[in-house]
Design a protein around this motif. Structure first.
Motif, PDB file in Angstrom:
ATOM      1  N   SER A   1       0.840  -1.189   0.000  1.00  0.00           N
ATOM      2  CA  SER A   1       0.000   0.000   0.000  1.00  0.00           C
ATOM      3  C   SER A   1       0.880   1.244   0.000  1.00  0.00           C
ATOM      4  N   VAL A   2       0.647   2.108  -0.987  1.00  0.00           N
ATOM      5  CA  VAL A   2       1.373   3.373  -1.057  1.00  0.00           C
ATOM      6  C   VAL A   2       0.371   4.510  -0.992  1.00  0.00           C
ATOM      7  N   ARG A   3       0.388   5.240   0.118  1.00  0.00           N
ATOM      8  CA  ARG A   3      -0.546   6.342   0.369  1.00  0.00           C
ATOM      9  C   ARG A   3      -1.983   5.911   0.107  1.00  0.00           C
ATOM     10  N   GLY A   4      -2.327   4.764   0.645  1.00  0.00           N
ATOM     11  CA  GLY A   4      -3.699   4.292   0.543  1.00  0.00           C
ATOM     12  C   GLY A   4      -4.040   3.554  -0.737  1.00  0.00           C
ATOM     13  N   LYS A   5      -3.102   3.550  -1.688  1.00  0.00           N
ATOM     14  CA  LYS A   5      -3.361   2.844  -2.942  1.00  0.00           C
ATOM     15  C   LYS A   5      -2.552   1.558  -3.008  1.00  0.00           C
ATOM     16  N   THR A   6      -3.171   0.517  -3.550  1.00  0.00           N
ATOM     17  CA  THR A   6      -2.488  -0.762  -3.681  1.00  0.00           C
ATOM     18  C   THR A   6      -1.577  -0.745  -4.900  1.00  0.00           C
ATOM     19  N   VAL A   7      -0.333  -1.051  -4.679  1.00  0.00           N
ATOM     20  CA  VAL A   7       0.653  -1.090  -5.761  1.00  0.00           C
ATOM     21  C   VAL A   7       1.146  -2.524  -5.911  1.00  0.00           C
ATOM     22  N   THR A   8       1.045  -3.053  -7.145  1.00  0.00           N
ATOM     23  CA  THR A   8       1.481  -4.422  -7.403  1.00  0.00           C
ATOM     24  C   THR A   8       2.674  -4.414  -8.347  1.00  0.00           C
ATOM     25  N   ARG A   9       3.609  -5.263  -8.035  1.00  0.00           N
ATOM     26  CA  ARG A   9       4.792  -5.366  -8.863  1.00  0.00           C
ATOM     27  C   ARG A   9       5.159  -6.843  -8.994  1.00  0.00           C
ATOM     28  N   PHE A  10       5.590  -7.239 -10.170  1.00  0.00           N
ATOM     29  CA  PHE A  10       5.985  -8.640 -10.348  1.00  0.00           C
ATOM     30  C   PHE A  10       7.472  -8.801 -10.107  1.00  0.00           C
ATOM     31  N   LEU A  11       7.800  -9.880  -9.440  1.00  0.00           N
ATOM     32  CA  LEU A  11       9.201 -10.180  -9.142  1.00  0.00           C
ATOM     33  C   LEU A  11       9.600 -11.472  -9.841  1.00  0.00           C
ATOM     34  N   SER A  12      10.871 -11.550 -10.209  1.00  0.00           N
ATOM     35  CA  SER A  12      11.389 -12.817 -10.727  1.00  0.00           C
ATOM     36  C   SER A  12      11.691 -13.726  -9.533  1.00  0.00           C
ATOM     37  N   GLU A  13      11.858 -15.016  -9.831  1.00  0.00           N
ATOM     38  CA  GLU A  13      12.191 -15.944  -8.749  1.00  0.00           C
ATOM     39  C   GLU A  13      13.513 -15.563  -8.086  1.00  0.00           C
TER      40      GLU A  13
END
Ligand SMILES: [Zn+2]
Length: 132
Positions: free
Chosen positions: A64-76
């Motif tokens: 959560s960044v300032r109330g907003k959901t932030v999604t990021r993909f990660l490699s293994e």
């Protein structure tokens, strides 16, 4: 071995151990990790076979960044590299909560209980019932 707190002081040992554990935290990442395996939209794909071979893993890092959901993909590889920091974030909360409890216990045992009575200012004033 250095001993600063007076011997026999309650919870001093606990607080010292917690402070030491906190000092070892060199990184902490917020949020949570979800690993997904998915089917795609193609009709003829290994993910529709029997048994299905699903796509993925897709490693989603959500925070959560300032109330907003932030999604990021990660490699293994990224997950493997940063897993200790994700673990640390949880560990930090746990350690801080325990340190607060131990500190409160230290306070309570060191201070006269009559001095901890809340003043009228910190107490919420009750409204008379039935009033308009
Ligand atoms: Zn597919």
């Amino acid at each position: 071995m250095t001993r600063r707190a007076p011997a026999g002081q309650p919870f001093a040992e606990t607080r010292r151990a917690l402070a030491q554990a906190l000092a070892e935290v060199d990184g902490a990442l917020p949020g949570s990790i979800v690993v997904r395996h998915m089917r795609c939209g193609k009709l003829r794909c290994a993910c529709k076979a029997d048994p299905p071979v699903l796509h993925g893993p897709y490693i989603q890092w959500t925070r959560s960044v300032r109330g907003k959901t932030v999604t990021r993909f990660l490699s293994e590889e990224q997950l493997e590299a940063y897993q200790p920091w994700f673990d640390n974030a949880r560990r930090l909360k746990d350690l801080v909560a325990k340190l607060e409890i131990a500190s409160l216990q230290s306070f309570e045992s060191a201070e006269d209980s009559t001095t901890t009575t809340p003043s009228g200012r910190s107490m919420p004033r009750r409204r008379p019932r039935g009033g308009a």
